[in-house]
Design a protein around this motif. Sequence first.
Motif, short mmCIF file in Angstrom:
data_model
loop_
_atom_site.label_atom_id
_atom_site.label_comp_id
_atom_site.label_asym_id
_atom_site.label_seq_id
_atom_site.Cartn_x
_atom_site.Cartn_y
_atom_site.Cartn_z
N LYS A 1 0.87 -1.18 0.00
CA LYS A 1 0.00 0.00 0.00
C LYS A 1 0.90 1.22 0.00
CE LYS A 1 -4.27 -1.39 0.37
NZ LYS A 1 -5.24 -1.05 -0.63
N SER A 2 1.00 1.89 -1.15
CA SER A 2 1.86 3.08 -1.23
C SER A 2 1.25 4.25 -0.47
CB SER A 2 2.13 3.46 -2.68
OG SER A 2 0.92 3.82 -3.32
N ASN A 3 -0.07 4.18 -0.24
CA ASN A 3 -0.77 5.17 0.57
C ASN A 3 -2.01 4.48 1.13
OD1 ASN A 3 -2.53 7.35 1.42
ND2 ASN A 3 -1.11 8.70 0.37
N VAL A 4 -2.15 4.49 2.43
CA VAL A 4 -3.25 3.79 3.07
C VAL A 4 -4.59 4.52 2.95
CG1 VAL A 4 -1.81 2.49 4.68
CG2 VAL A 4 -2.68 4.75 5.34
N SER B 1 4.24 8.79 1.15
CA SER B 1 3.57 7.98 0.14
C SER B 1 4.55 7.51 -0.93
CB SER B 1 2.41 8.75 -0.49
OG SER B 1 2.87 9.90 -1.12
N ASN B 2 4.15 6.47 -1.65
CA ASN B 2 4.96 5.88 -2.72
C ASN B 2 6.31 5.36 -2.23
OD1 ASN B 2 2.94 6.37 -4.69
ND2 ASN B 2 3.60 8.51 -4.74
N LEU C 1 2.33 6.66 9.92
CA LEU C 1 2.30 5.72 8.81
C LEU C 1 1.47 6.24 7.64
CD1 LEU C 1 2.35 2.02 8.67
CD2 LEU C 1 0.33 3.05 7.68
N THR C 2 2.05 6.18 6.43
CA THR C 2 1.33 6.51 5.20
C THR C 2 1.24 5.30 4.29
OG1 THR C 2 1.91 8.84 5.31
CG2 THR C 2 1.33 7.98 3.15
N GLY C 3 2.27 4.45 4.30
CA GLY C 3 2.25 3.27 3.45
C GLY C 3 3.05 2.14 4.05
#
Length: 120
Positions: A59-62, A87-88, A113-115
């Motif tokens: 998941k590059s961005n949740v 992200s990414n 956390l973003t990804g």
Amino acid sequence: MIRRRLARTLMTASVLVGALATLNAGTAQAGSSQCKAGQFCIWENSSYQGMFASSQYDKSNVGSAMNDRTTSFWNRTDHTVCMYENSNFQGEPFACTAAGSSSPALKSRNDTLTGFKHFR
């Protein structure tokens, strides 16, 4: 006549409020049992409570519902999963977690956390 209508309206409103409270309580009672084998799972609050998301894929961005809101996690995969603030998968991961590990409360990186990325 007006009193009856008012009484019916108030009764209907109280039933609706009770139903809504029950629905919200169900969400608040979520826990680690939500996390299925083979998934990396995250929760908004400590002790595996609150909003929940999981995936067996990177998941590059949740998404906006969970971005910068993760407090607990459980890695139910058979491999390492790394967590990213950006992200990414930009930058270095802030944590990598071994297969089967979990934390009921991220202390130093709470709500960042973003990804996350699976390393098979």
